[in-house]
Enzyme design. Structure first.
Site, short mmCIF file in Angstrom:
data_model
loop_
_atom_site.label_atom_id
_atom_site.label_comp_id
_atom_site.label_asym_id
_atom_site.label_seq_id
_atom_site.Cartn_x
_atom_site.Cartn_y
_atom_site.Cartn_z
N LYS A 102 12.28 49.93 69.74
CA LYS A 102 12.38 51.38 69.49
C LYS A 102 12.06 51.72 68.03
O LYS A 102 12.78 52.49 67.39
CB LYS A 102 13.76 51.91 69.89
CG LYS A 102 14.07 51.75 71.37
CD LYS A 102 15.41 52.36 71.72
CE LYS A 102 15.70 52.24 73.21
NZ LYS A 102 15.99 50.84 73.62
N ARG A 103 10.97 51.19 67.52
CA ARG A 103 10.59 51.45 66.15
C ARG A 103 9.88 52.79 66.03
O ARG A 103 9.17 53.23 66.94
CB ARG A 103 9.68 50.34 65.62
CG ARG A 103 10.34 48.96 65.56
CD ARG A 103 11.58 48.98 64.68
NE ARG A 103 12.04 47.63 64.39
CZ ARG A 103 13.17 47.09 64.82
NH1 ARG A 103 13.97 47.80 65.61
NH2 ARG A 103 13.53 45.86 64.46
#
Length: 279
Positions: A102-103
């Site tokens: 989830k960057r």
């Protein structure tokens, strides 16, 4: 690691894997409570044992495995070393890996994240990675470009399975279009030029309220099992997005460990239920 998949586009590899081993995506989520339930120490050694059991159980049975990065990085460099080995072994065995990281950032920072998770020479190199568009879909451009260049994929958060996401993701941007729908629309527009490079994360735990009829890419759908969604719910929740739907179950399957045989049987059971529900 020499990447034997680098000359194949992500969409083609995903379709081939789903055709042979079904749509189910199984998570490797080494939550401390699961380590304890498996009688493993809550440390890097327990983490490695957990990951090794999961790899042995899932390789050859499911198309996609999704390590939850947070449960590895909590152990620092030792945890990242376990994650690197886990990703490498899975991919060498022909299992597609979606790094659930989830960057999301901007500019050179987003480019660095993309290199970490999608770069051919990175020890963390995965087939796809989850990313957040909430600094603007355009801020994902470094990851989009690298993924296209190197035959990898992205799963962009659109309508997540957690109830807290509804207020933000369901808010109107303009003209009755929600934030989440604007992400879907941007992803669909990008895919029209890049052959389904971009996938979405859309939770399977409730009606999502999205128009997915123009979206042709893959959809990662968390929430199956422990969060309450069942295989029977999928056709109703995703009536126009069933071909490349990847329902995700993590703790619902992992609670059957630490027996490799029991874990494998649980994954196969859920995989077959999903295929039956979506056929």
């Amino acid at each position: 690691m020499t990447d034997r998949h680098q000359d194949q586009a992500w969409g083609a590899r995903l379709r081939a894997a789903v055709e042979h081993r079904g749509r189910l995506c199984v998570g490797i989520d080494p939550h401390p409570g699961l380590l304890e339930a498996w009688d493993l120490p809550v440390d890097a050694e327990g983490l490695e044992a957990f990951a090794e059991i999961c790899v042995e159980a899932f390789v050859g049975e499911v198309a996609v495995v999704k390590p939850q990065v947070a449960f590895f990085e909590v152990y620092g460099s030792a945890g990242y070393a376990v994650l690197e080995r886990t990703i490498c072994v899975l991919r060498e065995a022909g299992t597609l890996v979606v790094a659930d990281a989830k960057r999301g950032d901007i500019g050179s920072t987003m480019a660095a994240y993309a290199q970490s998770w999608l770069g051919l020479d990175s020890a963390l190199s995965s087939d796809a990675v989850t990313v957040s568009p909430y600094l603007g879909f355009g801020a994902l451009e470094p990851a989009l470009s690298l993924a296209a260049e190197q035959g990898r994929g992205l799963f962009v958060l659109a309508r997540t399975s957690n109830p807290e996401g509804g207020e933000l993701q369901g808010a109107d941007v303009a003209g009755g279009v929600s934030v989440a729908q604007s992400v879907v629309n941007a992803a669909a527009e990008h895919n029209a030029a890049e052959s389904d490079l971009v996938g979405l994360v859309v939770g399977a735990t409730r009606g999502h309220g999205l128009d997915l009829s123009n979206f042709s890419g893959p959809i990662l759908a968390p929430g199956l099992g422990a969060q309450g969604a069942t295989a029977r719910d999928l056709a109703d929740i995703f009536p126009d997005s069933r071909k490349l739907l990847l329902p995700n179950s993590s703790r619902g399957i992992l609670r059957e460990g630490p027996s490799v045989t029991a874990l494998r049987a649980a994954a196969v059971k859920v995989r077959d239920e999903v295929e039956s529900a979506l056929s």
